[in-house]
Design a protein around this motif. Structure first.
Motif, PDB file in Angstrom:
ATOM      1  N   TRP A 142     -11.112  38.405   0.279  1.00  0.00           N
ATOM      2  CA  TRP A 142     -10.161  37.656  -0.595  1.00  0.00           C
ATOM      3  C   TRP A 142      -8.786  37.453   0.044  1.00  0.00           C
ATOM      4  N   ALA A 143      -8.604  38.002   1.166  1.00  0.00           N
ATOM      5  CA  ALA A 143      -7.267  38.073   1.935  1.00  0.00           C
ATOM      6  C   ALA A 143      -6.857  36.671   2.419  1.00  0.00           C
ATOM      7  N   ASP A 148      -6.587  36.302  -3.726  1.00  0.00           N
ATOM      8  CA  ASP A 148      -5.589  37.755  -3.100  1.00  0.00           C
ATOM      9  C   ASP A 148      -4.801  37.877  -4.118  1.00  0.00           C
ATOM     10  N   TRP A 233      -9.090  49.357  -1.680  1.00  0.00           N
ATOM     11  CA  TRP A 233     -10.022  48.330  -1.541  1.00  0.00           C
ATOM     12  C   TRP A 233     -11.473  49.098  -2.011  1.00  0.00           C
TER      13      TRP A 233
END
Length: 305
Positions: A142-143, A148, A233
């Motif tokens: 998702w970065a 994000d 994460w």
């Protein structure tokens, strides 16, 4: 005043059930910490015959309770077993056994926590996913995308049992010192005294223990905040072989599941819905600093079945 991050110890709490990513998680925590020497790991290791933690068994930073996986009694029990290993460390990090860390996560989380305008802060969110590619490299999918950022959490009351399902929201944090009423146990960071003030109820066998822990922490006077930036994460479950991870229930009889589920529902009804005598909860009752109704309002719930 001395910077707490310069000397503080952190108790890293991990309950692991037949998890091949437990050694990965330990190595990541150590290698990406600014001060790995200040970490202490408490691990409830519900293991099968193929697992090994040999490289850490003689390390004084590790306190490990090993059980054959067949003897596991569920989520709350395993977290409570870890808490028995706590020895007064200043800070407490609660994570799952399949976790990735930012560089310098330990200093960062301490500074975030100490910046909060509260005497009893907790940082938590539902941690976004990471993946491990075919070369063994960590990927944060998702970065840099619309996903994000620090996720908010949402919850839903499921009658008639009274389960409160906590999930990641599609919304993201937008405010400084943004609060939540919910705790997700794949990431919580706070002062170590939380373990003694709000201990895990071992009878809370499944993921619904998060709602009980949220309400109890709030009513004990804890202010629950989203982190300012992500440091943790959570593994995308598709990374397990076949997309399947081991679950406690796979090794339990239907009778065990039914009996213990009914006891958990009874305790939730006493804790949240005033439908059972709260005396059955013992040391796992609500606090007296705030009301459960105030918690429900903050969570967007009506505690009616």
């Amino acid at each position: 005043m001395a910077d707490p991050a310069e000397s503080a110890s952190i108790f890293v709490s991990i309950a692991s059930y037949r998890d091949q990513f437990l050694p990965f998680t330990i190595r990541a925590a150590l290698s990406r910490a600014a001060h790995p020497e200040r970490l202490t790991f408490g691990i409830c290791w519900q293991a099968d015959e193929n697992e090994s933690l040999d490289e850490w068994l003689e390390d004084p930073r590790f306190r490990i309770r090993k059980y054959p996986y067949q003897s596991s009694l569920g989520y709350g029990w395993s977290r409570a077993e870890v808490q028995k290993l706590y020895a007064g460390e200043e800070y407490h990090l609660l994570i799952d056994s399949h976790t990735w860390f930012a560089e310098g996560w330990d200093d960062n989380l301490i500074k975030q926590l100490e910046s909060k305008p509260s005497k009893k802060p907790i940082l938590t969110t539902s941690s976004p996913p990471f993946q491990v590619d075919e070369q063994g490299e960590v990927v944060i999918p998702w970065a840099g995308t619309e996903w994000d950022g620090v996720p908010l959490m949402r919850c839903e009351l499921i009658p008639p049992a009274g389960w409160i399902d906590i999930q990641m929201s599609t919304e993201r944090k937008t405010e400084q010192h943004q609060k939540t009423a919910l705790i997700c146990c794949n990431f919580a960071f706070t002062h170590g005294r939380w373990i003694r003030e709000v201990p895990e109820d071992p009878a809370m066998i499944n993921a619904a223990h998060e709602s009980a822990l949220s309400a109890r922490s709030y009513t004990h006077g804890y202010d629950i905040y989203l982190p300012d930036e992500l440091q943790i994460w959570h593994l995308d479950y598709d990374c397990y072989p076949g997309g399947n991870r081991h679950k406690v229930w796979d090794a339990k009889s239907n009778e065990w599941q039914d009996d213990n589920t009914q006891e958990m529902i009874r305790r939730l009804h006493a804790l949240l819905f005033r439908r059972e005598d709260p005396a059955i909860l013992g040391r796992y009752a609500l606090g007296t600093d705030r009301s459960v109704d105030d918690w429900a309002k903050e969570a967007g719930l009506k505690l009616v079945l």
